[in-house]
Design an enzyme around this catalytic site. Structure first.
Site, PDB file in Angstrom:
ATOM      1  N   HIS A 220       7.451   0.315  -4.245  1.00 44.12           N
ATOM      2  CA  HIS A 220       8.535   1.433  -3.651  1.00 44.12           C
ATOM      3  C   HIS A 220       8.886   0.681  -2.664  1.00 44.12           C
ATOM      4  O   HIS A 220       9.295  -0.721  -2.484  1.00 44.12           O
ATOM      5  CB  HIS A 220       7.674   2.528  -4.086  1.00 44.12           C
ATOM      6  CG  HIS A 220       8.812   3.197  -4.123  1.00 44.12           C
ATOM      7  ND1 HIS A 220      10.701   3.059  -4.071  1.00 44.12           N
ATOM      8  CD2 HIS A 220       9.511   4.583  -3.919  1.00 44.12           C
ATOM      9  CE1 HIS A 220      11.399   3.962  -3.864  1.00 44.12           C
ATOM     10  NE2 HIS A 220      10.765   5.197  -3.757  1.00 44.12           N
ATOM     11  N   HIS A 259      13.108  -4.471 -11.244  1.00 41.50           N
ATOM     12  CA  HIS A 259      14.069  -2.933 -10.883  1.00 41.50           C
ATOM     13  C   HIS A 259      13.639  -2.409 -12.198  1.00 41.50           C
ATOM     14  O   HIS A 259      14.407  -2.685 -13.336  1.00 41.50           O
ATOM     15  CB  HIS A 259      15.250  -2.609 -10.323  1.00 41.50           C
ATOM     16  CG  HIS A 259      15.583  -2.197  -9.810  1.00 41.50           C
ATOM     17  ND1 HIS A 259      16.047  -0.649 -10.142  1.00 41.50           N
ATOM     18  CD2 HIS A 259      15.391  -1.489  -8.328  1.00 41.50           C
ATOM     19  CE1 HIS A 259      16.383   0.579  -9.446  1.00 41.50           C
ATOM     20  NE2 HIS A 259      15.912   0.099  -8.083  1.00 41.50           N
ATOM     21  N   ASP A 310      15.295  -4.922  -1.747  1.00 38.74           N
ATOM     22  CA  ASP A 310      14.222  -5.109  -0.461  1.00 38.74           C
ATOM     23  C   ASP A 310      14.333  -6.510  -0.276  1.00 38.74           C
ATOM     24  O   ASP A 310      13.450  -7.144   0.516  1.00 38.74           O
ATOM     25  CB  ASP A 310      12.950  -4.541  -1.063  1.00 38.74           C
ATOM     26  CG  ASP A 310      12.793  -3.249  -1.201  1.00 38.74           C
ATOM     27  OD1 ASP A 310      13.599  -2.592  -0.368  1.00 38.74           O
ATOM     28  OD2 ASP A 310      12.283  -2.156  -1.668  1.00 38.74           O
TER      29      ASP A 310
END
Ligand SMILES: CC(C)(COP(=O)(O)OP(=O)(O)OC[C@H]1O[C@@H](n2cnc3c(N)ncnc32)[C@H](O)[C@@H]1OP(=O)(O)O)[C@@H](O)C(=O)NCCC(=O)NCCS
Length: 373
Positions: A220, A259, A310
């Site tokens: 995460h 994802h 990210d």
């Protein structure tokens, strides 16, 4: 009973009117406003106001919201004392987890779950998360934490409190935009953790403490720091091919890629890629962007997997000079606005979240006394 879905994949757990995601089309919206309109035009706190109130603020509403939060940045004395006692080599996300929990201990509304108390706590949490992170950064260097300066924006004041000196307006604006992009994202793991805790009628600080814990993991929020380690380890554009070959052979996940929801470009990555290109170039680190682009190209060509939020955020933070282990705390700084919004939404129309488990163990065994085992 229906079969379980591993990782709750595809399960619609409940309803929200906070953020909308279309994973096929690559659309993200906060309260109906597309992220592509918000990112270049709105500020982080403007988006927090939008999320909490369901509408955009007027100019004067935004100014008073910013001012109100700016005046609440100072930590409780007990929180500061607690942070001083944390081991100097503590992981900053662990320090943040402890910091938000300590804030709950001293919060005068701590046990009050009313809508009014929740909003007051949400404001304090969003205002103080940067202060906790900056204090941790100072303390681990053996320095005294700095008091907030309410005349600065939330992002600019964070930079000053963390570094001991003000940064540029451009750096604060870039940081602010990453916070906006990290603000909310449906029932992601940490937000869902917050909602599960809130749904027991747990208080807001308990819920966000759980959220920080969930965000810390490398699948995460921890992925932005891991992505940077990967880019640095690859080191040169020509190393991308062999590095990926070895990683795929060992079935390693490439951090910052993939994802659960998006099957196309993560719309947040679109903005962060552009920011990364510009900021790395300005910082004389253009090579890191080139490595990132090559990683993106080759992961896409070989696996058909897109970078997520990210991946390019990593080089944005690197170019801004942020220490790598503060990348995930910065994600938390943004997501705090979303976590608190979800807790308020959960408390406003609550039902205990308690799924069933599909039992796959043995049944009907014969009891064996301890002497006979
Ligand atoms: C985000 C993530 C956990 C989603 O996982 P998920 O929905 O459970 O998807 P899966 O792990 O089942 O992936 C599906 C396939 O794509 C592959 N895959 C997914 N992400 C990958 C990655 N980052 N690197 C390499 N392969 C990846 C899986 O190995 C799997 O392949 P297989 O079907 O041949 O086994 C996963 O993509 C991941 O671990 N990414 C890296 C961590 C990261 O960047 N997290 C931040 C998310 S915002």
């Amino acid at each position: 009973m229906a079969a379980s879905s591993k990782g709750l994949e595809g399960v619609v757990a409940s309803q929200t009117s906070l953020s909308f995601i279309d994973g096929q089309a690559g659309i993200l919206g906060y309260r109906g406003y597309n992220i592509h309109d918000l990112a270049p035009n709105a500020s982080f706190l403007e988006s927090v106001f939008l999320l909490w109130n369901g509408r955009l603020p007027t100019r004067s509403e935004l100014a008073s919201f910013e001012e109100e939060l700016a005046l609440q940045r100072g930590l409780e004395a007990g929180t500061l004392e607690g942070l001083q006692r944390i081991p100097q080599d503590a992981v900053p996300m662990a320090a943040l987890r402890t910091g938000v929990s300590l804030e709950g201990m001293f919060d005068r509304d701590g046990e009050d779950n009313s809508a009014e108390a929740n909003l007051r706590k949400a404001k304090r949490l969003v205002a103080r998360t940067p202060t906790i992170i900056a204090a941790t950064q100072r303390i681990r260097q053996g320095l005294e934490p700095l008091d907030p300066d309410p005349s600065l924006s939330i992002a600019a004041d964070f930079v000053r409190m963390a570094n001991g000196e003000p940064g540029t307006d451009e750096a604060a604006a870039a940081l602010d935009r990453t916070l906006l992009l990290y603000l909310d994202h449906g029932f992601n793991a940490s937000t869902f953790a917050c909602r599960v805790i809130a749904a027991t009628l747990g208080d807001m600080h308990s819920a966000v403490t759980g959220g920080v814990g969930a965000l810390k993991g490398s699948l995460h929020g921890g992925a932005n720091a891991k992505a940077m380690e990967t880019i640095l380890e690859v080191g040169e554009v020509e190393n991308v091919g062999p590095w990926l070959e070895a990683a795929f052979a060992q079935k390693r996940k490439i951090m910052g890629f993939g994802h659960r929801v998006y099957r196309t470009e993560d719309p947040r990555a679109t903005h962060l890629r552009e920011m990364s290109q510009q900021l790395t170039e300005q910082a004389g680190e253009g090579k890191l962007f080139e490595i990132s682009r090559e990683l993106e190209k080759q992961v896409m060509a070989q696996k058909g997997i897109n970078p997520n939020v990210d991946f390019y955020c990593a080089t944005v933070y690197y170019a801004l000079g942020v220490p790598i282990d503060l990348y995930t705390p910065l994600f938390a700084m943004g997501r705090m606005g979303g976590w608190t919004a979800h807790i308020m939404e959960q408390h406003a129309d609550n039902r205990l979240i308690r799924p069933r488990a599909e039992y796959v163990g043995e049944k009907d065994l014969t009891w064996v006394s301890i002497d006979d085992r």
